[in-house]
Enzyme design. Structure first.
Site, PDB file in Angstrom:
ATOM      1  N   LYS A 133       0.847  -1.192   0.000  1.00 56.54           N
ATOM      2  CA  LYS A 133       0.000   0.000   0.000  1.00 56.54           C
ATOM      3  C   LYS A 133       0.885   1.245   0.000  1.00 56.54           C
ATOM      4  O   LYS A 133       1.783   1.379   0.832  1.00 56.54           O
ATOM      5  CB  LYS A 133      -0.899   0.011   1.244  1.00 56.54           C
ATOM      6  CG  LYS A 133      -1.914  -1.136   1.282  1.00 56.54           C
ATOM      7  CD  LYS A 133      -3.052  -0.920   0.306  1.00 56.54           C
ATOM      8  CE  LYS A 133      -4.160  -1.939   0.502  1.00 56.54           C
ATOM      9  NZ  LYS A 133      -5.316  -1.693  -0.382  1.00 56.54           N
ATOM     10  N   LYS A 142     -14.404  -6.732  -6.382  1.00 52.12           N
ATOM     11  CA  LYS A 142     -14.622  -6.976  -4.956  1.00 52.12           C
ATOM     12  C   LYS A 142     -16.062  -7.458  -4.777  1.00 52.12           C
ATOM     13  O   LYS A 142     -17.010  -6.763  -5.160  1.00 52.12           O
ATOM     14  CB  LYS A 142     -14.395  -5.692  -4.143  1.00 52.12           C
ATOM     15  CG  LYS A 142     -12.990  -5.095  -4.265  1.00 52.12           C
ATOM     16  CD  LYS A 142     -11.995  -5.840  -3.410  1.00 52.12           C
ATOM     17  CE  LYS A 142     -10.616  -5.190  -3.446  1.00 52.12           C
ATOM     18  NZ  LYS A 142     -10.567  -3.851  -2.839  1.00 52.12           N
TER      19      LYS A 142
END
Length: 336
Positions: free
Chosen positions: A154, A251
């Site tokens: 990230k 997702k």
């Protein structure tokens, strides 16, 4: 059929930070559907970016309890079509319900879910393991804590290239970068050149979700493939991503479950897009559902349960990136 709702507050092993937030606990709703001696399980986690909370999901499901419980022999597709009009404003709740019903349906048929779809699992991709934003020292320590063949890192800080440069000194693993909408056009293009030299495989959603002109510019000039996440939420978004991204990360909580997620992946393949499914820090309940889509995927990020201090279920297991299915039918989940 009986609907049972359970709320959990999943504690993480470490504070998990991305470009827009940090969390230590992940609220989650588990849906159980019981019928004829079988149970099916589904899950959706809360998410402030998508304005979704566990109490909201619970309330939306309670509102259609009688509709759910009066279901008898519908296929998962028929069931999804029946409940979608009532939950179209709450895809997260729809996801948890769809996962549970798909699991239950496959168990009644005496098959694993991927078997019901006639998938073969001999070429399943490995899952990455996510390293959240922290000090460089902490990110290195997290990586050393769990040696892994693929890391998703990230980013979205003022020292992104410095972070990856330092992490690269400690492993030969594949790197994937997720900036969670934290970069601009020139920054993305510039970073792509530097990151390619550092062994990065692709960039996930580097820029804001709705800036389609920016996505097209980066798509043309990036040195690395760009995978859509926040820009690819529901089924109609897949076509939009064509010629703006090189692939899509679906997702399940965002699109409303396995049923639409499978359709999105199949459409993406027809359009020549790379396919990926990601997780939203679910327990093994949600992660086990993702596992049955693996035969459709080029990449997968299903490490949610590995990030938890304590899991709430058994199901698929993950060893050095490789996913192993449990013996049970459906998704194979059992609550602890």
């Amino acid at each position: 059929m009986q609907l049972i709702l359970r709320e959990y507050n999943l504690k993480l092993k470490h504070t998990f930070t991305i470009s827009r937030e940090s969390i230590d606990f992940q609220p989650s709703l588990i849906v159980e559907l019981q019928s004829e001696g079988y149970s099916g399980f589904g899950e959706a986690t809360s998410n402030p970016y998508y304005h979704t909370t566990v109490p909201m999901m619970r309330a939306d499901l309670e509102n259609i309890r009688s509709l759910i419980e009066n279901t008898t022999t519908e296929t998962p597709e028929e069931f999804w079509n029946k409940v979608h009009p009532y939950l179209k404003e709450d895809m997260f709740a729809l996801c948890a319900l769809d996962l549970a019903y798909s699991d239950l349906y496959a168990r009644k048929k005496g098959k694993k879910l991927y078997e019901l779809w006639n998938f073969t699992t001999d070429k399943n991709p490995l899952t990455d393991y996510t390293i959240g934003i922290a000090s460089i020292e902490k990110m290195v320590a997290k990586m050393k804590e769990l040696p892994w063949p693929i890391y998703k890192i990230k980013l979205g800080t003022q020292e992104d290239i410095e972070i990856v440069t330092e992490l690269r000194k400690h492993t030969d693993a594949i790197f994937r970068i997720d900036a969670n909408c934290g970069w601009g056009v020139e920054e993305t293009i510039s970073n792509s050149i530097a990151l390619k030299k550092l062994g990065v495989e692709f960039l996930e959603q580097p820029m804001k979700a709705d800036n389609w002109e920016a996505h097209k510019e980066v798509y043309k000039h990036s040195a690395l493939p760009i995978i859509a996440d926040e820009s690819c939420i529901i089924e109609s978004d897949v076509a939009k991503c064509h010629n703006h991204f090189h692939g899509v990360n679906v997702k399940l909580v965002k699109c409303g479950g396995l049923t639409p997620g499978k359709r999105m992946l199949e459409e993406a393949k027809k359009l020549g897009l790379k396919t990926m499914v990601g997780c939203m820090t679910e327990s093994t309940v949600g992660i086990s559902a993702i596992a049955h889509l693996l035969p459709l995927l080029d990449y997968v990020d299903m490490d949610g349960a590995l990030l938890l201090d304590k899991d709430i279920a058994t199901g698929v297991t993950i060893n050095y990136g490789k996913i192993d299915y449990p013996d049970g039918n459906g998704t194979g989940v059992t609550l602890l």
